[in-house]
Scaffold this motif. Sequence first.
Motif, PDB file in Angstrom:
ATOM      1  N   UNK A  96     -13.227 -39.147  39.374  1.00 15.79           N
ATOM      2  CA  UNK A  96     -13.639 -38.220  38.328  1.00 15.79           C
ATOM      3  C   UNK A  96     -15.132 -37.955  38.460  1.00 15.79           C
ATOM      4  N   UNK A  97     -15.561 -36.820  37.929  1.00 15.50           N
ATOM      5  CA  UNK A  97     -16.964 -36.432  37.962  1.00 15.50           C
ATOM      6  C   UNK A  97     -17.447 -36.294  36.526  1.00 15.50           C
ATOM      7  N   UNK A  98     -18.569 -36.930  36.221  1.00 15.79           N
ATOM      8  CA  UNK A  98     -19.135 -36.866  34.869  1.00 15.79           C
ATOM      9  C   UNK A  98     -20.652 -36.938  34.961  1.00 15.79           C
ATOM     10  N   UNK A  99     -21.312 -35.997  34.304  1.00 16.54           N
ATOM     11  CA  UNK A  99     -22.781 -35.963  34.261  1.00 16.54           C
ATOM     12  C   UNK A  99     -23.409 -36.001  35.649  1.00 16.54           C
ATOM     13  N   UNK A 100     -22.787 -35.286  36.585  1.00 14.96           N
ATOM     14  CA  UNK A 100     -23.306 -35.212  37.937  1.00 14.96           C
ATOM     15  C   UNK A 100     -23.040 -36.432  38.792  1.00 14.96           C
ATOM     16  N   UNK A 101     -22.303 -37.395  38.263  1.00 18.86           N
ATOM     17  CA  UNK A 101     -21.982 -38.617  39.003  1.00 18.86           C
ATOM     18  C   UNK A 101     -20.491 -38.628  39.342  1.00 18.86           C
ATOM     19  N   UNK A 102     -20.181 -39.302  40.433  1.00 23.01           N
ATOM     20  CA  UNK A 102     -18.783 -39.416  40.863  1.00 23.01           C
ATOM     21  C   UNK A 102     -18.344 -40.866  40.691  1.00 23.01           C
ATOM     22  N   UNK A 103     -17.194 -41.049  40.051  1.00 26.50           N
ATOM     23  CA  UNK A 103     -16.645 -42.383  39.827  1.00 26.50           C
ATOM     24  C   UNK A 103     -15.300 -42.483  40.539  1.00 26.50           C
ATOM     25  N   UNK A 124     -23.938 -43.515  49.695  1.00 24.98           N
ATOM     26  CA  UNK A 124     -23.945 -44.900  49.233  1.00 24.98           C
ATOM     27  C   UNK A 124     -23.218 -44.958  47.900  1.00 24.98           C
ATOM     28  N   UNK A 125     -22.979 -46.171  47.425  1.00 24.70           N
ATOM     29  CA  UNK A 125     -22.305 -46.314  46.136  1.00 24.70           C
ATOM     30  C   UNK A 125     -22.785 -47.575  45.436  1.00 24.70           C
ATOM     31  N   UNK A 126     -22.531 -47.618  44.137  1.00 26.13           N
ATOM     32  CA  UNK A 126     -22.901 -48.757  43.302  1.00 26.13           C
ATOM     33  C   UNK A 126     -21.654 -49.311  42.626  1.00 26.13           C
ATOM     34  N   UNK A 127     -21.508 -50.604  42.622  1.00 25.47           N
ATOM     35  CA  UNK A 127     -20.392 -51.242  41.926  1.00 25.47           C
ATOM     36  C   UNK A 127     -20.658 -51.231  40.427  1.00 25.47           C
ATOM     37  N   UNK A 128     -19.751 -50.639  39.691  1.00 24.25           N
ATOM     38  CA  UNK A 128     -19.854 -50.628  38.234  1.00 24.25           C
ATOM     39  C   UNK A 128     -19.153 -51.837  37.631  1.00 24.25           C
ATOM     40  N   UNK A 129     -17.962 -52.143  38.135  1.00 22.86           N
ATOM     41  CA  UNK A 129     -17.210 -53.260  37.551  1.00 22.86           C
ATOM     42  C   UNK A 129     -16.125 -53.723  38.516  1.00 22.86           C
ATOM     43  N   UNK A 130     -15.985 -55.009  38.681  1.00 22.04           N
ATOM     44  CA  UNK A 130     -14.880 -55.586  39.431  1.00 22.04           C
ATOM     45  C   UNK A 130     -13.909 -56.206  38.438  1.00 22.04           C
ATOM     46  N   UNK A 131     -12.676 -55.702  38.418  1.00 23.58           N
ATOM     47  CA  UNK A 131     -11.666 -56.186  37.465  1.00 23.58           C
ATOM     48  C   UNK A 131     -10.758 -57.241  38.077  1.00 23.58           C
ATOM     49  N   UNK A 132     -10.749 -57.309  39.417  1.00 28.32           N
ATOM     50  CA  UNK A 132      -9.893 -58.248  40.141  1.00 28.32           C
ATOM     51  C   UNK A 132      -8.406 -58.013  39.849  1.00 28.32           C
ATOM     52  N   UNK A 133      -8.083 -56.784  39.519  1.00 29.00           N
ATOM     53  CA  UNK A 133      -6.695 -56.349  39.336  1.00 29.00           C
ATOM     54  C   UNK A 133      -6.690 -54.842  39.564  1.00 29.00           C
ATOM     55  N   UNK A 134      -5.596 -54.271  40.056  1.00 33.52           N
ATOM     56  CA  UNK A 134      -5.599 -52.850  40.392  1.00 33.52           C
ATOM     57  C   UNK A 134      -6.044 -51.931  39.245  1.00 33.52           C
ATOM     58  N   UNK A 135      -6.938 -51.007  39.592  1.00 38.06           N
ATOM     59  CA  UNK A 135      -7.408 -49.990  38.658  1.00 38.06           C
ATOM     60  C   UNK A 135      -6.827 -48.651  39.083  1.00 38.06           C
ATOM     61  N   UNK A 136      -6.180 -47.963  38.159  1.00 39.30           N
ATOM     62  CA  UNK A 136      -5.523 -46.702  38.502  1.00 39.30           C
ATOM     63  C   UNK A 136      -6.455 -45.508  38.254  1.00 39.30           C
ATOM     64  N   UNK A 137      -5.913 -44.435  37.695  1.00 41.43           N
ATOM     65  CA  UNK A 137      -6.626 -43.160  37.593  1.00 41.43           C
ATOM     66  C   UNK A 137      -7.585 -43.161  36.405  1.00 41.43           C
ATOM     67  N   UNK A 138      -8.827 -43.480  36.676  1.00 44.62           N
ATOM     68  CA  UNK A 138      -9.837 -43.663  35.633  1.00 44.62           C
ATOM     69  C   UNK A 138     -10.362 -42.338  35.078  1.00 44.62           C
ATOM     70  N   UNK A 139     -11.086 -42.451  33.964  1.00 44.31           N
ATOM     71  CA  UNK A 139     -11.721 -41.299  33.332  1.00 44.31           C
ATOM     72  C   UNK A 139     -13.079 -41.755  32.800  1.00 44.31           C
ATOM     73  N   UNK A 140     -14.104 -40.902  32.942  1.00 46.13           N
ATOM     74  CA  UNK A 140     -15.420 -41.174  32.367  1.00 46.13           C
ATOM     75  C   UNK A 140     -15.815 -39.967  31.525  1.00 46.13           C
TER      76      UNK A 140
END
Length: 276
Positions: A214-221, A239-255
């Motif tokens: 998803x794209x929000x405020x000019x950023x891509x997540x 390059x990229x930055x880690x926002x959060x590691x959940x240690x379980x599958x993350x599906x279709x996110x939204x920001x």
Amino acid sequence: MSFLKDKKLFIAVAIFSFVLISGFKLVKENEVIGLKHPESAFFYNGYLYVSNIGSSPISQNEDGFITKLDEYGNILEYKFIDKLKAPKGIFAYDGKLYIADLDRLCIYDLKKKSLSCRPIESSRFLNDICVVDGDAYITDTENNLIYRVDKKGRVDVFYRWDYDFAPNGIVFLKSKGVFFVVSFNSPTIEMISRSGKPLKSFKLKGLTGFDGICVANGKVFVSDYTRGEVIQTDTSFDSYTLIRSFKTPVADLCVFDDELFAPLIEKNKLLIGRIR
């Protein structure tokens, strides 16, 4: 993907602070627990909509549904739309909720409270969806293609890969007039023109395969399904930055407004947290 057994519906709210790479923090985390394999989240007109696959991602038994929540994660209607097959990607446009439902496109009119579904012939695993000027673009992960369903309901193949790309999440960047599509099989993002021509391919090192974008405020997540991580980057994908590691599958996110909505599909819950 493996699924856990259903849990009794309840909402648990926990507040944490995490210091992440490059000084990012995910704060005031809310957990909505008791969903049924939540796959996609979409924020629209002050409400959050979450697709629940149900018992299986390939099931035809119509036990899938859409949950409606407020911005804080309080469930307003658990089965806001029910009797869906195995709904995955959702997208709201012009007062309607578009749903990629396994092998059909379903459209729910939020004002009329009516649902209409049309089968997509030869589709096998409809996954994510985005709507541009009334035309719906739907990835089919098994068929390695993107369908386009126009305003009049006409269906054609918008884009096709000649190898096992496994297209999953899709987003349209209006400022550039291009689509970004992520691969479930590899950490690859492809840029496709509005006319359906391949423009560029990006590969992010150190990751596995993607689910949502998803794209929000000019950023891509982007969510890395296998690693259970959410990353932030930009349209250069240098390059990229880690926002959060959940240690379980993350599906279709939204920001939305720096608020992250992350479906943790195998935990039957949705995480909501503010990025700062």
